[in-house]
Scaffold this motif. Structure first.
Motif, PDB file in Angstrom:
ATOM      1  N   CYS A  69       0.848  -1.193   0.000  1.00  0.00           N
ATOM      2  CA  CYS A  69       0.000   0.000   0.000  1.00  0.00           C
ATOM      3  C   CYS A  69       0.879   1.236   0.000  1.00  0.00           C
ATOM      4  O   CYS A  69       2.079   1.179   0.256  1.00  0.00           O
ATOM      5  CB  CYS A  69      -0.923   0.004   1.215  1.00  0.00           C
ATOM      6  SG  CYS A  69      -0.057   0.212   2.789  1.00  0.00           S
ATOM      7  N   MET A  70       0.248   2.358  -0.274  1.00  0.00           N
ATOM      8  CA  MET A  70       0.916   3.643  -0.161  1.00  0.00           C
ATOM      9  C   MET A  70       0.116   4.451   0.861  1.00  0.00           C
ATOM     10  O   MET A  70      -0.989   4.907   0.571  1.00  0.00           O
ATOM     11  CB  MET A  70       0.956   4.378  -1.506  1.00  0.00           C
ATOM     12  CG  MET A  70       1.771   5.659  -1.434  1.00  0.00           C
ATOM     13  SD  MET A  70       1.910   6.500  -3.028  1.00  0.00           S
ATOM     14  CE  MET A  70       0.345   7.379  -3.075  1.00  0.00           C
ATOM     15  N   PRO A  71       0.649   4.578   2.082  1.00  0.00           N
ATOM     16  CA  PRO A  71      -0.061   5.376   3.094  1.00  0.00           C
ATOM     17  C   PRO A  71      -0.124   6.838   2.657  1.00  0.00           C
ATOM     18  O   PRO A  71       0.813   7.356   2.049  1.00  0.00           O
ATOM     19  CB  PRO A  71       0.803   5.242   4.344  1.00  0.00           C
ATOM     20  CG  PRO A  71       1.781   4.149   4.059  1.00  0.00           C
ATOM     21  CD  PRO A  71       1.904   4.039   2.581  1.00  0.00           C
ATOM     22  N   GLU A  72      -1.248   7.487   2.953  1.00  0.00           N
ATOM     23  CA  GLU A  72      -1.379   8.911   2.647  1.00  0.00           C
ATOM     24  C   GLU A  72      -1.179   9.722   3.914  1.00  0.00           C
ATOM     25  O   GLU A  72      -1.267   9.205   5.029  1.00  0.00           O
ATOM     26  CB  GLU A  72      -2.751   9.184   2.023  1.00  0.00           C
ATOM     27  CG  GLU A  72      -2.880   8.546   0.643  1.00  0.00           C
ATOM     28  CD  GLU A  72      -4.114   8.989  -0.097  1.00  0.00           C
ATOM     29  OE1 GLU A  72      -3.963   9.591  -1.171  1.00  0.00           O
ATOM     30  OE2 GLU A  72      -5.233   8.734   0.400  1.00  0.00           O
ATOM     31  N   GLU A  73      -0.918  11.001   3.714  1.00  0.00           N
ATOM     32  CA  GLU A  73      -0.707  11.919   4.843  1.00  0.00           C
ATOM     33  C   GLU A  73      -1.877  11.838   5.819  1.00  0.00           C
ATOM     34  O   GLU A  73      -3.016  11.702   5.408  1.00  0.00           O
ATOM     35  CB  GLU A  73      -0.594  13.363   4.331  1.00  0.00           C
ATOM     36  CG  GLU A  73       0.581  13.608   3.429  1.00  0.00           C
ATOM     37  CD  GLU A  73       1.814  14.068   4.178  1.00  0.00           C
ATOM     38  OE1 GLU A  73       1.677  14.669   5.248  1.00  0.00           O
ATOM     39  OE2 GLU A  73       2.916  13.809   3.669  1.00  0.00           O
ATOM     40  N   GLY A  74      -1.581  11.934   7.083  1.00  0.00           N
ATOM     41  CA  GLY A  74      -2.624  11.977   8.099  1.00  0.00           C
ATOM     42  C   GLY A  74      -2.942  10.631   8.733  1.00  0.00           C
ATOM     43  O   GLY A  74      -3.591  10.567   9.766  1.00  0.00           O
ATOM     44  N   GLY A  75      -2.525   9.539   8.110  1.00  0.00           N
ATOM     45  CA  GLY A  75      -2.707   8.223   8.710  1.00  0.00           C
ATOM     46  C   GLY A  75      -4.107   7.654   8.666  1.00  0.00           C
ATOM     47  O   GLY A  75      -4.395   6.669   9.343  1.00  0.00           O
ATOM     48  N   ASN A  76      -5.004   8.263   7.893  1.00  0.00           N
ATOM     49  CA  ASN A  76      -6.383   7.770   7.838  1.00  0.00           C
ATOM     50  C   ASN A  76      -6.789   7.223   6.477  1.00  0.00           C
ATOM     51  O   ASN A  76      -7.941   6.858   6.279  1.00  0.00           O
ATOM     52  CB  ASN A  76      -7.361   8.880   8.246  1.00  0.00           C
ATOM     53  CG  ASN A  76      -7.258   9.172   9.727  1.00  0.00           C
ATOM     54  OD1 ASN A  76      -7.189   8.266  10.545  1.00  0.00           O
ATOM     55  ND2 ASN A  76      -7.207  10.448  10.064  1.00  0.00           N
ATOM     56  N   SER A  77      -5.843   7.179   5.528  1.00  0.00           N
ATOM     57  CA  SER A  77      -6.163   6.636   4.211  1.00  0.00           C
ATOM     58  C   SER A  77      -4.923   6.008   3.590  1.00  0.00           C
ATOM     59  O   SER A  77      -3.791   6.384   3.903  1.00  0.00           O
ATOM     60  CB  SER A  77      -6.755   7.715   3.299  1.00  0.00           C
ATOM     61  OG  SER A  77      -5.828   8.754   3.086  1.00  0.00           O
ATOM     62  N   TRP A  78      -5.187   5.045   2.718  1.00  0.00           N
ATOM     63  CA  TRP A  78      -4.134   4.285   2.056  1.00  0.00           C
ATOM     64  C   TRP A  78      -4.543   4.080   0.604  1.00  0.00           C
ATOM     65  O   TRP A  78      -5.725   3.985   0.285  1.00  0.00           O
ATOM     66  CB  TRP A  78      -3.961   2.910   2.709  1.00  0.00           C
ATOM     67  CG  TRP A  78      -3.581   2.974   4.152  1.00  0.00           C
ATOM     68  CD1 TRP A  78      -2.334   2.832   4.678  1.00  0.00           C
ATOM     69  CD2 TRP A  78      -4.459   3.193   5.272  1.00  0.00           C
ATOM     70  NE1 TRP A  78      -2.378   2.956   6.056  1.00  0.00           N
ATOM     71  CE2 TRP A  78      -3.673   3.176   6.445  1.00  0.00           C
ATOM     72  CE3 TRP A  78      -5.833   3.407   5.412  1.00  0.00           C
ATOM     73  CZ2 TRP A  78      -4.197   3.351   7.715  1.00  0.00           C
ATOM     74  CZ3 TRP A  78      -6.370   3.593   6.669  1.00  0.00           C
ATOM     75  CH2 TRP A  78      -5.559   3.568   7.810  1.00  0.00           C
ATOM     76  N   ILE A  79      -3.552   3.958  -0.262  1.00  0.00           N
ATOM     77  CA  ILE A  79      -3.799   3.662  -1.672  1.00  0.00           C
ATOM     78  C   ILE A  79      -3.435   2.195  -1.904  1.00  0.00           C
ATOM     79  O   ILE A  79      -2.358   1.740  -1.497  1.00  0.00           O
ATOM     80  CB  ILE A  79      -2.953   4.576  -2.588  1.00  0.00           C
ATOM     81  CG1 ILE A  79      -3.316   6.047  -2.368  1.00  0.00           C
ATOM     82  CG2 ILE A  79      -3.106   4.165  -4.049  1.00  0.00           C
ATOM     83  CD1 ILE A  79      -4.757   6.414  -2.694  1.00  0.00           C
ATOM     84  N   LEU A  80      -4.334   1.484  -2.572  1.00  0.00           N
ATOM     85  CA  LEU A  80      -4.106   0.089  -2.945  1.00  0.00           C
ATOM     86  C   LEU A  80      -4.097  -0.003  -4.464  1.00  0.00           C
ATOM     87  O   LEU A  80      -4.977   0.564  -5.122  1.00  0.00           O
ATOM     88  CB  LEU A  80      -5.214  -0.822  -2.404  1.00  0.00           C
ATOM     89  CG  LEU A  80      -5.422  -0.846  -0.893  1.00  0.00           C
ATOM     90  CD1 LEU A  80      -6.567  -1.787  -0.538  1.00  0.00           C
ATOM     91  CD2 LEU A  80      -4.143  -1.274  -0.182  1.00  0.00           C
ATOM     92  N   MET A  81      -3.130  -0.722  -5.012  1.00  0.00           N
ATOM     93  CA  MET A  81      -3.013  -0.887  -6.453  1.00  0.00           C
ATOM     94  C   MET A  81      -3.357  -2.319  -6.827  1.00  0.00           C
ATOM     95  O   MET A  81      -2.758  -3.254  -6.309  1.00  0.00           O
ATOM     96  CB  MET A  81      -1.575  -0.581  -6.913  1.00  0.00           C
ATOM     97  CG  MET A  81      -1.157   0.884  -6.791  1.00  0.00           C
ATOM     98  SD  MET A  81      -1.043   1.566  -5.107  1.00  0.00           S
ATOM     99  CE  MET A  81       0.212   0.603  -4.349  1.00  0.00           C
ATOM    100  N   GLY A  82      -4.289  -2.479  -7.741  1.00  0.00           N
ATOM    101  CA  GLY A  82      -4.697  -3.804  -8.200  1.00  0.00           C
ATOM    102  C   GLY A  82      -3.802  -4.296  -9.319  1.00  0.00           C
ATOM    103  O   GLY A  82      -4.299  -4.680 -10.384  1.00  0.00           O
ATOM    104  N   SER A  83      -2.511  -4.310  -9.083  1.00  0.00           N
ATOM    105  CA  SER A  83      -1.552  -4.633 -10.138  1.00  0.00           C
ATOM    106  C   SER A  83      -1.525  -6.116 -10.479  1.00  0.00           C
ATOM    107  O   SER A  83      -1.211  -6.482 -11.604  1.00  0.00           O
ATOM    108  CB  SER A  83      -0.150  -4.180  -9.732  1.00  0.00           C
ATOM    109  OG  SER A  83       0.325  -4.956  -8.648  1.00  0.00           O
ATOM    110  N   ASN A  84      -1.820  -6.961  -9.491  1.00  0.00           N
ATOM    111  CA  ASN A  84      -1.764  -8.409  -9.692  1.00  0.00           C
ATOM    112  C   ASN A  84      -0.391  -8.804 -10.242  1.00  0.00           C
ATOM    113  O   ASN A  84      -0.284  -9.703 -11.069  1.00  0.00           O
ATOM    114  CB  ASN A  84      -2.897  -8.880 -10.596  1.00  0.00           C
ATOM    115  CG  ASN A  84      -3.290 -10.317 -10.329  1.00  0.00           C
ATOM    116  OD1 ASN A  84      -2.838 -10.918  -9.367  1.00  0.00           O
ATOM    117  ND2 ASN A  84      -4.120 -10.858 -11.192  1.00  0.00           N
TER     118      ASN A  84
END
Length: 161
Positions: A69-84
């Protein structure tokens, strides 16, 4: 950037890695994560990671998936990549989030209720640019497949008090 990280990025961009990694890495991650009661995620030694518990789109059963994942600023959201790992089909967990966006993650040993949203258009483009800067092998994964890799933002749900 450390020599070891560059080497891992180069290896993880290869087709051979894409053939083997989906079978080996998640199983290792799940086992170690379970044994350490959520304290250790092996893949997170290289790239931030979490364990996503989504609800199966068809089965309705909980599905645990270790993911980078790629955590975003603030600690309340994350980015998930469906790269498989740069393989042709979308990963099962991404189908699950499209069907049932309410999920749970285990992030650094903490269980967190989240809601997922598929990013589209300009928002996806901006996040994708940041993702590729964060972990360059994602660009190689995208070049190998005809589908657009799904990008999700998962956000911590507010708890009522």
């Amino acid at each position: 950037m450390a020599m070891g990280v560059r080497w891992v990025q180069k290896v993880s961009s290869t087709r051979g890695f894409a053939r083997v990694a989906p079978y080996v890495l998640p199983a290792l991650d799940r086992g170690v994560h379970r044994l350490t009661r959520g304290k250790v995620l092996l893949s997170a030694r290289l790239l931030p990671g979490l364990v996503l518990t989504s609800t199966g789109a068809r089965s309705g059963l909980p599905r645990r998936t270790p993911l980078a994942c790629m955590p975003e600023e603030g600690g309340n959201s994350w980015i998930l990549m469906g790269s498989n790992f740069g393989r042709p089909g979308h990963p099962a967990w991404s189908h699950n989030l499209l069907a049932r966006p309410d999920a749970e993650i285990n992030w650094q040993g903490e269980d967190i209720a989240v809601s997922a949203a598929l990013l589209r258009g300009e928002e996806r483009a901006a996040v994708w640019k940041a993702v590729v800067e964060f972990w360059p092998p994602y660009a190689a994964y995208q070049r190998r497949v005809e589908r657009e890799i799904r990008v999700f933002r998962i956000v911590r749900k507010r708890t009522e008090r």
